[in-house]
Every structure is written in C-alpha cells, then in structure tokens.
Design a protein around this motif. Sequence first.
Motif, PDB file in Angstrom:
ATOM      1  N   SER A 181     -96.346  40.628  31.435  1.00  0.00           N
ATOM      2  CA  SER A 181     -95.160  40.340  32.244  1.00  0.00           C
ATOM      3  C   SER A 181     -94.377  41.613  32.578  1.00  0.00           C
ATOM      4  N   LEU A 182     -94.707  42.717  31.899  1.00  0.00           N
ATOM      5  CA  LEU A 182     -94.082  44.007  32.174  1.00  0.00           C
ATOM      6  C   LEU A 182     -95.058  44.893  32.949  1.00  0.00           C
ATOM      7  N   GLN A 183     -94.552  45.618  33.932  1.00  0.00           N
ATOM      8  CA  GLN A 183     -95.405  46.456  34.772  1.00  0.00           C
ATOM      9  C   GLN A 183     -94.771  47.839  34.956  1.00  0.00           C
ATOM     10  N   THR A 184     -95.631  48.798  35.333  1.00  0.00           N
ATOM     11  CA  THR A 184     -95.198  50.164  35.623  1.00  0.00           C
ATOM     12  C   THR A 184     -95.697  50.557  37.008  1.00  0.00           C
ATOM     13  N   ALA A 185     -94.815  51.164  37.797  1.00  0.00           N
ATOM     14  CA  ALA A 185     -95.194  51.602  39.143  1.00  0.00           C
ATOM     15  C   ALA A 185     -94.443  52.894  39.453  1.00  0.00           C
ATOM     16  N   TYR A 186     -94.851  53.562  40.527  1.00  0.00           N
ATOM     17  CA  TYR A 186     -94.209  54.814  40.956  1.00  0.00           C
ATOM     18  C   TYR A 186     -93.815  54.681  42.421  1.00  0.00           C
ATOM     19  N   PHE A 187     -92.552  55.012  42.710  1.00  0.00           N
ATOM     20  CA  PHE A 187     -92.037  54.927  44.066  1.00  0.00           C
ATOM     21  C   PHE A 187     -91.409  56.267  44.419  1.00  0.00           C
ATOM     22  N   ARG A 188     -91.991  56.967  45.397  1.00  0.00           N
ATOM     23  CA  ARG A 188     -91.525  58.289  45.818  1.00  0.00           C
ATOM     24  C   ARG A 188     -91.433  59.254  44.639  1.00  0.00           C
ATOM     25  N   GLY A 189     -92.423  59.177  43.747  1.00  0.00           N
ATOM     26  CA  GLY A 189     -92.491  60.079  42.615  1.00  0.00           C
ATOM     27  C   GLY A 189     -91.637  59.661  41.436  1.00  0.00           C
ATOM     28  N   ARG A 190     -90.908  58.553  41.543  1.00  0.00           N
ATOM     29  CA  ARG A 190     -90.066  58.100  40.440  1.00  0.00           C
ATOM     30  C   ARG A 190     -90.737  56.952  39.693  1.00  0.00           C
ATOM     31  N   ARG A 191     -90.627  57.000  38.380  1.00  0.00           N
ATOM     32  CA  ARG A 191     -91.269  55.986  37.531  1.00  0.00           C
ATOM     33  C   ARG A 191     -90.378  54.750  37.445  1.00  0.00           C
ATOM     34  N   LEU A 192     -90.968  53.594  37.753  1.00  0.00           N
ATOM     35  CA  LEU A 192     -90.261  52.321  37.707  1.00  0.00           C
ATOM     36  C   LEU A 192     -90.876  51.422  36.648  1.00  0.00           C
ATOM     37  N   ARG A 193     -90.017  50.634  35.993  1.00  0.00           N
ATOM     38  CA  ARG A 193     -90.472  49.641  35.013  1.00  0.00           C
ATOM     39  C   ARG A 193     -89.974  48.277  35.468  1.00  0.00           C
ATOM     40  N   GLY A 194     -90.879  47.282  35.491  1.00  0.00           N
ATOM     41  CA  GLY A 194     -90.540  45.968  36.021  1.00  0.00           C
ATOM     42  C   GLY A 194     -90.748  44.854  35.012  1.00  0.00           C
TER      43      GLY A 194
END
Length: 444
Positions: A335-348
């Motif tokens: 249910s937890l995910q990790t992604a990168y947007f414009r070089g920034r690390r995001l946690r969902g």
Amino acid sequence: MDVNNLSSNWKKLQETLKKESASSASKKRKTSDRETHNVAIKKQKTAIIERKKSSIKKRRMSEGEENGGDRSAQESVVKTISRKSSTATISESTRTASKTAKVNEGRSPTAEIGKYVAMDCEMVGVGPNPDNDSALARVSIVNFNGEQVYDSYVRPKEMVTDWRTHVSGIAPKHMAEARSLEQVQKDVAEILDGRILVGHAVSNDLDALLLGHPKRDIRDTSKHPPYRKIAGGGSPRLKVLASEFLGLNIQDGAHSSVEDAKATMLLYRRDKEAFEREHLKKWPIRVVADKKENGEDQKKKKKKKKKPRKRIHHDGSVETLERYWNPVPDQKDESLQTAYFRGRRLRGRRVAIPEGYQGIVVKPTERVLPSKRRDTGHEAENIQIEQEEPIKVLEKQATFGDFMVWGHEEVPAADDAFVKGVEEWLKMAEALHTQPSDAKTSST
C-alpha cells in the motif's frame, strides 16, 4: 758536548719539519679540489632533476586539461592571497595532492576531510523548458587546504534536453560512469555531517542534492557583506570575486566544479575572521549550564517545530510515461509506494474508498439540467423570484476504488488531512442529505 754536531742536528730537524708541512699542505689542496669537484657534480645533477620535473609537470598539465579541465589543480605558480595581517598560500603539498586527484574519483582515499569543506555543483537542463529546469550532473567537495575530497558525475533521472557543455563542462560521454543520485546523496551526506559547509549560493546546490544542512554550519560567500559591495549590494558572481580578491581567472570557458569549490574556500580563508564575526551576530554561541539535583542531570527539552510538508497540487491532465513516472511498491507493504518527480523523491500511501461508495472521474460538459417549475402561490402578488443558476451536467469517464496520497520524502501519516479527509467528508455529506428518523415518522 760538541756544538757543531748540535747545530747540524738542528738543521736536519728543520728540514724534516719543512717537508712534513709541505706534504700536509698538498694534501689539503687535493681534498679541497675534490670537494669543489663533488659540489659541481651535485649542482649538475640537481639541474637535470629540475628539468625532468618541469617536463613532467608540463605533460601532466596538458593531460589534465584534456581529461577534466581542472585548471587550478595544475597551476605551477604559488599564488599568495593577501589577508589583513597575514597571507594564505597554496602549499606545495596541496598542489601535489591535487594533481593526483582524478575526475569522477568519488571519495578520495588519501585526502583528509577536516572541519571545513567547500562544495560546488554543475547542472544540466531537463524537460521541455531546459533554460529554467535543471538537474544535478556533477558534485565536487574540497577540504580547507583545497584538496579534492569528493568528485562524481551524477546521472539525472529526467531526460536531459540541454547539456550546457559550454558552461557546465558536462557531456553525454560523462554519464557512462556516472553514479546514481541516491549514491551521491549518501556519500555527500556522510561528508557534510557535523562539518562547516562553505559555498557560493550553496542553497541551490543543497536543493539540487535534495539535502539539508544546519544554517549555523553554513558559510556562504555570496552573502558576505564585504563581497556583496562588489555587486552593489546584490549577489556577486564567483568569477568576479575570484578575479577581484584572489587574482584568479576562473570560468573562462567550461566551468569546473572542483575549481569553483577551491576558489570558494580561498575566498572564505581570505576573510575567515570577518566571516565568523558576522556569523556570530546571527548565531551566538549557546552556553548550556549543567544543573545537578540529587545526583541527576536535568536537561531542558525543547519542542521541535514541525516543518510544513511540501505538496504538489495539480488538477490538469497528465500523460504518464514510465520514463518520467514509475511508482514502485514497497516490498513489506504494497500500500506504500516510492516514485520520483522532477528529481524529487516522493512517498505515497494508498487510501481505499469507503464501502458502499465509488470514486468517479468526471468531465464537465456544456449541457444543462432542465429547471423545475415551482408553484409558489404568489403569482398574484408581484413578487420577484430570483432566477436559479443553471446546473451543468458532468459526464462520467472512469471509476476507481482507491487513490494515492503523495508526500515529499515521508509517507503521509494516517491522520493526514488528505488521507482522512475522504471519510470525514462522506460522513458530513450523509448528515446533510439524510433525513432524521423523527422527520421520517412525521412525514408518513
């Protein structure tokens, strides 16, 4: 006693003494001639060694210009920097160590870090607007003596649309052995931990690295009041400061982050006392008094201020590509995910729609619902009734049973406004649109 015999013996003794003195003088002349000959040979040998050293130095300088363009590491002249009461010089050992440092070497195995480090970064243009959007491409760190502590190319996560090679010195070939952003972040964070960071507009470099550093431990040459006078009170260029205060010509062509970091450290060393005086005005030294009662130390606990979380708000259409958007679920909790947007690390965090409800993606249309006539019973009376605003129809496009809430670096908590907002909004909607039980009984 015969006087004649005595005089003859005296003459013989004088002759032998004369011979011995002559032989000793000749020996001294021979040894002195030998010593002068040895000195001449030594001078010739040292002259040959100096010529060899100069030829090797020139060869290394030419090789260094081809490999990385770090001109400051290959300078053969010791440059003295005037300070109020003393001078700071680049020592011979520092220049020797700089020559052995390699481009993209990573953490130097020989250079000592020390208390003070200077950092500089190089950027490349990314995305559809490369003039305004930048990504990290190289990081360099030097110690107080100007020795290279760390140097690495960084592989951008977004597609590079402008390498800016004429300014940054970065080319596509350098990405073959570049390190990932995560690896560079880890290495740089370990070096900066607990140390004084010197830089020129260093906040831009920290933002590109997605790292933070205590403001108390930062010395920024672009904010130093005596240096800002050069730019009329504004932020001065590093090239101008190096030329004006150090007598160094940098950034003539492609920039070198190693060269810029060394120039920044020299600017700090030149006026170190003034830097520290200005710094103490903003960050005075804290004196902590130890209080002991009943043999136990009592320490005051200060509440940490919660920093506001940065969020990305977007209500337009998004054409996702795996190259730019590829969330990866955690191994322990899907249910937890990790992604990168414009070089920034995001946690969902994945949030499910409550049971009995369904999420709908709608599209506004120009169609309007027909208005219903209401019999007011006041037509005889000339009462003006306000016209109702038209209600436009929304067209259903898709449905969903859950959605993701994203946060910077940290997973949104369970009590996050966006996480718990859906459930609370539904409860409020039910309370507004559901009739109470007593109203139902009275109506029947």
